[in-house]
Design a protein around this motif. Sequence first.
Motif, PDB file in Angstrom:
ATOM      1  N   MET B   1       0.850  -1.204   0.000  1.00  0.00           N
ATOM      2  CA  MET B   1       0.000   0.000   0.000  1.00  0.00           C
ATOM      3  C   MET B   1       0.881   1.247   0.000  1.00  0.00           C
ATOM      4  O   MET B   1       1.752   1.413   0.840  1.00  0.00           O
ATOM      5  N   LYS B   2       0.673   2.084  -0.982  1.00  0.00           N
ATOM      6  CA  LYS B   2       1.460   3.314  -1.067  1.00  0.00           C
ATOM      7  C   LYS B   2       0.988   4.336  -0.039  1.00  0.00           C
ATOM      8  O   LYS B   2      -0.192   4.370   0.321  1.00  0.00           O
ATOM      9  N   THR B   3       1.922   5.129   0.439  1.00  0.00           N
ATOM     10  CA  THR B   3       1.513   6.192   1.351  1.00  0.00           C
ATOM     11  C   THR B   3       1.743   7.537   0.669  1.00  0.00           C
ATOM     12  O   THR B   3       2.589   7.672  -0.215  1.00  0.00           O
ATOM     13  N   VAL B   4       0.948   8.483   1.084  1.00  0.00           N
ATOM     14  CA  VAL B   4       1.121   9.837   0.564  1.00  0.00           C
ATOM     15  C   VAL B   4       1.401  10.767   1.740  1.00  0.00           C
ATOM     16  O   VAL B   4       1.047  10.461   2.885  1.00  0.00           O
ATOM     17  N   THR B   5       2.029  11.871   1.446  1.00  0.00           N
ATOM     18  CA  THR B   5       2.352  12.839   2.478  1.00  0.00           C
ATOM     19  C   THR B   5       1.537  14.102   2.208  1.00  0.00           C
ATOM     20  O   THR B   5       1.484  14.576   1.078  1.00  0.00           O
ATOM     21  N   LEU B   6       0.893  14.584   3.242  1.00  0.00           N
ATOM     22  CA  LEU B   6       0.125  15.817   3.073  1.00  0.00           C
ATOM     23  C   LEU B   6       0.291  16.696   4.311  1.00  0.00           C
ATOM     24  O   LEU B   6       0.833  16.249   5.323  1.00  0.00           O
ATOM     25  N   THR B   7      -0.154  17.917   4.209  1.00  0.00           N
ATOM     26  CA  THR B   7      -0.034  18.849   5.318  1.00  0.00           C
ATOM     27  C   THR B   7      -1.425  19.216   5.815  1.00  0.00           C
ATOM     28  O   THR B   7      -2.280  19.657   5.036  1.00  0.00           O
ATOM     29  N   ILE B   8      -1.659  18.967   7.109  1.00  0.00           N
ATOM     30  CA  ILE B   8      -2.930  19.381   7.705  1.00  0.00           C
ATOM     31  C   ILE B   8      -2.610  20.346   8.836  1.00  0.00           C
ATOM     32  O   ILE B   8      -1.878  19.992   9.760  1.00  0.00           O
ATOM     33  N   ASP B   9      -3.142  21.534   8.749  1.00  0.00           N
ATOM     34  CA  ASP B   9      -2.907  22.578   9.752  1.00  0.00           C
ATOM     35  C   ASP B   9      -1.410  22.759  10.052  1.00  0.00           C
ATOM     36  O   ASP B   9      -0.997  22.850  11.203  1.00  0.00           O
ATOM     37  N   GLY B  10      -0.606  22.747   9.006  1.00  0.00           N
ATOM     38  CA  GLY B  10       0.828  22.976   9.172  1.00  0.00           C
ATOM     39  C   GLY B  10       1.615  21.753   9.605  1.00  0.00           C
ATOM     40  O   GLY B  10       2.841  21.787   9.687  1.00  0.00           O
ATOM     41  N   ARG B  11       0.924  20.649   9.892  1.00  0.00           N
ATOM     42  CA  ARG B  11       1.620  19.425  10.300  1.00  0.00           C
ATOM     43  C   ARG B  11       1.743  18.485   9.122  1.00  0.00           C
ATOM     44  O   ARG B  11       0.788  18.297   8.373  1.00  0.00           O
ATOM     45  N   THR B  12       2.885  17.873   8.970  1.00  0.00           N
ATOM     46  CA  THR B  12       3.072  16.915   7.887  1.00  0.00           C
ATOM     47  C   THR B  12       2.613  15.546   8.371  1.00  0.00           C
ATOM     48  O   THR B  12       3.068  15.075   9.413  1.00  0.00           O
ATOM     49  N   VAL B  13       1.698  14.930   7.657  1.00  0.00           N
ATOM     50  CA  VAL B  13       1.203  13.618   8.079  1.00  0.00           C
ATOM     51  C   VAL B  13       1.259  12.640   6.912  1.00  0.00           C
ATOM     52  O   VAL B  13       1.252  13.030   5.745  1.00  0.00           O
ATOM     53  N   GLN B  14       1.343  11.362   7.271  1.00  0.00           N
ATOM     54  CA  GLN B  14       1.350  10.290   6.281  1.00  0.00           C
ATOM     55  C   GLN B  14      -0.045   9.649   6.271  1.00  0.00           C
ATOM     56  O   GLN B  14      -0.678   9.522   7.309  1.00  0.00           O
ATOM     57  N   ALA B  15      -0.475   9.238   5.081  1.00  0.00           N
ATOM     58  CA  ALA B  15      -1.752   8.535   4.994  1.00  0.00           C
ATOM     59  C   ALA B  15      -1.695   7.530   3.863  1.00  0.00           C
ATOM     60  O   ALA B  15      -0.890   7.674   2.942  1.00  0.00           O
ATOM     61  N   ARG B  16      -2.539   6.507   3.953  1.00  0.00           N
ATOM     62  CA  ARG B  16      -2.602   5.514   2.885  1.00  0.00           C
ATOM     63  C   ARG B  16      -3.239   6.146   1.651  1.00  0.00           C
ATOM     64  O   ARG B  16      -4.190   6.927   1.768  1.00  0.00           O
ATOM     65  N   GLU B  17      -2.735   5.760   0.490  1.00  0.00           N
ATOM     66  CA  GLU B  17      -3.274   6.313  -0.748  1.00  0.00           C
ATOM     67  C   GLU B  17      -4.753   5.947  -0.887  1.00  0.00           C
ATOM     68  O   GLU B  17      -5.142   4.803  -0.617  1.00  0.00           O
TER      69      GLU B  17
END
Lengths: 176, 213
Positions: B1-17
Amino acid sequence: MNLTEEEKRIAVEQTRNILQGFSGGRGNLIPILQQVQEKLGYVPREAMEEVAQYLGIPAVDVYSVATFYNQFRLIPPGKHQIKVCMGTACHMKGGNIILDCWKRRLGIDVNQVTPDREFSLERVACVGCCTMAPVTVIDEEVHGKVTPTRVDGLLFSFGVKIPKGQQKEGEAVEQQ
Amino acid sequence: MKTVTLTIDGRTVQAREGEKLLWAALENGIYIPNLCAIPGVKHPAAACRLCFVEIEGYPRPVTACTEPVVEGMVVSTRSPRVDRLVYTAFELLLSNHRLDCASCPRNRSCELQRIARERRFSLRVKRLRKLERNLQVDDSSPVVRYDPGKCVLCGRCVWACREKGTGVLGFARRGFERKVTTFGDVPLGQSGCNGCGECTRVCPVGALTGKEA
């Protein structure tokens, strides 16, 4: 509203006949309900249960759809169908007062039928004769400029007698 | 499962694609108000209108429960537009909710209270007229107590009843009259409910509560 055993039997029988023309699957639900209503004049519980079983969906889903759409009625129509207009003009002219009069005199709420199945009461949105507001339609016959006294008069024309003492009290009429 | 990186409220978080934004945020400890969201459901109802967020490059706020995460996405859970949408939706829910927190079994574990606390909303209806639905409490089941006056129509119980119970619960009618009920509006005790109590565990408010608790 209690149906007789005979009515239940007819409902189940007719529904099964209708179902034969349809394949399974949820998509056919509305056309089936429409045909049931066309045949029986209403969609009884027994019919909904048959339909649910046939389509393989929970009975409450059929109930959900049947109650969502105004086109489906769940109780048998009365011998005389009273439709009280609640369109804009009738609303301004006190349509709700007329509706209350019918409710009180018949002792039933909207979308109900009297225990003797003589009258059923419905509210409709504009019947297209706003100059006559407030309007009540009884069995396709339009009655305009209805007043509480006229409600009593109309009931009298159907042979419902309102005892003298009750006229002011506005209590439900005993039906013969 | 690939993960993506995104920014929520200035925090960098990892999530499953392919995961929905709401779950990515909640798993990383960022709270977004929600009532109707159910983990793992393919087509979210998106009915409660509480999980609005702003996403950079989007013209207007979107519901986080329907938005899949995308690599490099920049999300903000608060903005004047989001706050206004969420507050209005919250107020509309409260306007026909029987507010009886002091004697409610879900007092302090209620999702409406949590949203009010997180977003600093008042639990009083100010702008709108309060419309009571005057619905009867259904006490007929030996295990479940159903108070439709507190129901927020999120549909979680309907889902739970289908997945784990006997599937007796469903929605009926329309608009203001809409309510969670059983076939023919029979009381729960006579509906074929087997008393598994799953609905009480998913109900976010005090509408469906267990009796022994």
